[in-house]
Motif scaffolding. Structure first.
Motif, short mmCIF file in Angstrom:
data_model
loop_
_atom_site.label_atom_id
_atom_site.label_comp_id
_atom_site.label_asym_id
_atom_site.label_seq_id
_atom_site.Cartn_x
_atom_site.Cartn_y
_atom_site.Cartn_z
N THR A 350 146.87 25.54 67.88
CA THR A 350 146.16 26.38 66.92
C THR A 350 147.09 27.41 66.30
OG1 THR A 350 144.15 26.13 68.28
CG2 THR A 350 144.11 27.83 66.59
N VAL A 351 147.99 27.96 67.11
CA VAL A 351 148.99 28.90 66.58
C VAL A 351 149.91 28.20 65.59
CG1 VAL A 351 150.96 30.35 67.17
CG2 VAL A 351 148.92 30.39 68.61
N ILE A 352 150.33 26.97 65.93
CA ILE A 352 151.22 26.21 65.04
C ILE A 352 150.53 25.94 63.71
CG2 ILE A 352 152.37 23.98 64.70
CD1 ILE A 352 152.93 23.98 67.72
N LEU A 353 149.24 25.57 63.75
CA LEU A 353 148.51 25.31 62.51
C LEU A 353 148.43 26.57 61.65
CD1 LEU A 353 145.57 23.01 63.72
CD2 LEU A 353 147.42 22.40 62.16
N GLY A 354 148.20 27.72 62.30
CA GLY A 354 148.18 28.98 61.56
C GLY A 354 149.52 29.27 60.90
N LEU A 355 150.60 29.00 61.63
CA LEU A 355 151.94 29.22 61.08
C LEU A 355 152.23 28.26 59.91
CD1 LEU A 355 153.97 29.73 64.39
CD2 LEU A 355 153.25 31.48 62.75
N GLU A 450 148.20 34.27 48.76
CA GLU A 450 147.51 35.34 49.51
C GLU A 450 146.36 34.77 50.32
OE1 GLU A 450 148.38 38.53 49.67
OE2 GLU A 450 150.12 38.24 48.37
N ALA A 451 145.60 33.84 49.71
CA ALA A 451 144.48 33.22 50.43
C ALA A 451 144.98 32.44 51.65
CB ALA A 451 143.71 32.30 49.48
N LEU A 452 146.07 31.70 51.50
CA LEU A 452 146.63 30.94 52.62
C LEU A 452 147.12 31.86 53.73
CD1 LEU A 452 148.56 28.20 50.60
CD2 LEU A 452 146.68 27.78 52.19
N LEU A 453 147.69 33.00 53.36
CA LEU A 453 148.13 33.96 54.37
C LEU A 453 146.94 34.48 55.18
CD1 LEU A 453 150.79 36.01 52.33
CD2 LEU A 453 151.22 34.37 54.19
N VAL A 454 145.84 34.80 54.49
CA VAL A 454 144.65 35.30 55.19
C VAL A 454 144.09 34.24 56.13
CG1 VAL A 454 142.26 36.05 54.87
CG2 VAL A 454 144.04 36.97 53.39
N LEU A 455 143.97 33.02 55.62
CA LEU A 455 143.42 31.94 56.45
C LEU A 455 144.36 31.58 57.60
CD1 LEU A 455 141.92 29.60 53.68
CD2 LEU A 455 140.74 31.27 55.12
N GLY A 456 145.66 31.67 57.36
CA GLY A 456 146.62 31.41 58.43
C GLY A 456 146.50 32.41 59.56
N VAL A 457 146.39 33.68 59.21
CA VAL A 457 146.22 34.73 60.23
C VAL A 457 144.90 34.53 60.98
CG1 VAL A 457 145.88 37.21 60.59
CG2 VAL A 457 147.66 36.40 59.03
N PHE A 458 143.82 34.19 60.25
CA PHE A 458 142.52 33.96 60.88
C PHE A 458 142.61 32.79 61.86
CE2 PHE A 458 138.35 32.02 61.21
CZ PHE A 458 137.53 33.12 61.41
#
Length: 486
Positions: A350-355, A450-458
């Protein structure tokens, strides 16, 4: 309640169970059904202008054609488990394919938008039964130690379908006729019905409780209304007050169901299953993880086409490595889960997918194509591992009698998370690109980043839900050599 396997065709090698050949073909049969259902959620999008022109309506009016299918899925998925227990998996699965096929044919010959909407609802009724009942049949056919391989195989269509949909829809409209978007399901459905008759095992409960009608009305209407709100989210067809009002009503209905479910012995969805640690982690973790990664099929084509200037076909080809990775790595998934365990895989993956979502936010006008392809391949491989892990962990500690309810809950939550994921992507994009219709490519790229950054952090934060798993959870599924008691 005891589960009664009814005799299968082709002389089963185990009394009451599937034959060796049927067991080998079963994942293919379920995978084809999954592919039909997942493809149909996206293939229509690129044909909206052509269909609206043919039916002499505005493109905006086509929203009801798209939404009716999703609403139908949301309403009828919860009763799929009860239907399978009451009438048998073979009969329900065959009926689901039959409804989907008939609905597809009727959609193809529809002469006005009202008839098309009605036929899409019929199509959704079939699609709602195919996924959970197919998954339930796999769970009851394969030993838990064999489940990862079967689930990893049938998870691929869920990844491939949405990717092929826009390309297939564009090609059909460009070179054939929009009606073939629906007609293509007919020969596949007929072949599926023959395969069901020959190879699908039939499982049913010897005794079934009465259907929770009140629960169906409360939950079905609440979920349908919520899905509708998510479908029209971000558009200006309704005012903010009307949207909030509909949202409040949908939450009230769902809350009413939660209260109702605690008061009766046999609710529509058995929420007591959430007391099982592995089930709770798999379903809740899957829901919140998909909120982050579920917006990727919406954001990446927007980034590639509007931001980078690629054609729809080129955009689809850039996304295809995700499907190739999912297919090429599926044989490695059981070994990875066997070595690392579910907790280790889900926390790290899950962390890898966020990254990786954060990495997608670096794609710009000067990014080489090979870098985009490599990122898509890696994302497809890790997404496949994530989906397979979550889908199989659902059944790790549930009993045979609980599998139908577990399948219904997991499929319902999955359908909700798909709608929520697209809505979340649309919301975050709208926040960073206030006027998407008149934004230039650089503004569009920046907003999507910006949207991808927010979703990645989530997505990274959603890892917390998997940390409550113990290191040994799911061993009866991940271990390959297990004595399976009959």
């Amino acid at each position: 309640m005891a589960i009664s396997p009814v005799s299968c065709a082709n002389s089963p090698s185990i009394p009451g169970g599937p034959s060796v050949s049927s067991k080998k073909l079963l994942p293919w049969l379920v995978a084809v059904a999954f592919f039909m259902e997942s493809l149909d959620t996206t293939i229509l999008n690129t044909a909206v202008p052509a269909i609206s022109e043919a039916l002499k309506v505005t493109p905006l009016s086509m929203k009801s054609v798209l939404a009716s299918y999703t609403l139908s899925l949301a309403v009828f998925i919860p009763i799929s488990g009860w239907m399978a227990d009451r009438f048998g998996t073979r009969r329900v699965f065959a009926s689901a394919i039959g409804l989907f096929t008939v609905g597809s044919f009727l959609c193809g010959i529809s002469s006005n938008i009202h008839l098309l909407v009605a036929c899409r609802i019929l199509q959704g009724c079939g699609g709602a039964m195919m996924v959970p009942v197919g998954r339930l049949t796999l769970v009851r056919t394969f030993a838990k130690s064999e489940l990862i391989r079967a689930m990893s195989f049938v998870a691929i269509p869920a990844l491939v379908g949405p990717m092929l949909g826009p390309i297939a829809g564009g090609l059909i409209v460009g070179y054939l006729h929009w009606r073939f978007i629906f007609f293509v399901n007919v020969p596949i459905g007929l072949l599926g019905l023959l395969m069901v008759y020959l190879h699908l095992p039939d499982y049913r409960e010897e005794k079934t409780h009465a259907l929770d009608i009140v629960g169906l009305i409360l939950f079905g209407s609440g979920i349908a209304l919520l899905s509708y709100v998510l479908e029209i989210f971000g558009e200006h067809t309704l005012s903010t007050g009307e949207i909030l009002g509909l949202l409040a009503i949908s939450l009230f209905l769902i809350g009413g169901y939660l209260f109702h479910a605690r008061e009766i012995a046999f609710p529509l969805l058995r929420l007591s299953l959430f007391r099982i640690r592995t089930f709770s982690a798999a379903v809740s973790g899957s829901f919140f993880t998909r909120l982050g990664i579920g917006g990727v099929p919406f954001l990446l084509p927007l980034l590639y086409q509007v931001g980078l200037g690629f054609t729809p076909i080129q955009s689809g080809l850039l996304i295809m490595p995700q499907a190739i990775a999912a297919m090429s790595t599926k044989f490695l998934l059981p070994r990875i889960l066997n070595r690392m365990g579910y907790r280790g895989v889900l926390v790290s993956n899950t962390v890898i997918l966020g990254l990786l979502l954060l990495l997608f936010a670096t794609i710009g006008l000067r990014t080489p194509v090979w870098v985009i392809v490599l990122q898509a391949f890696c994302y497809g491989a890790f997404t496949s591992l994530q989906y397979t892990s979550m889908n199989t962990l659902v059944y790790a500690d549930v009993t045979e009698e609980e599998t139908s309810s577990a399948s219904s809950i997991a499929s319902t939550m999955q359908q909700m998370s798909i709608s929520f994921g697209v809505a979340a992507a649309g919301l975050t994009t709208a926040l960073f690109i206030p006027n998407r219709a008149h934004s230039n490519p650089r503004e569009m790229i920046h907003g999507i980043h910006e949207a991808l950054l927010v979703l990645g952090v989530f997505t990274i934060v959603s890892t917390i839900l998997f940390t409550k798993l113990s290191s040994g959870d799911g061993q009866n599924v991940s271990q390959q050599k297990v004595v399976h008691a009959e």
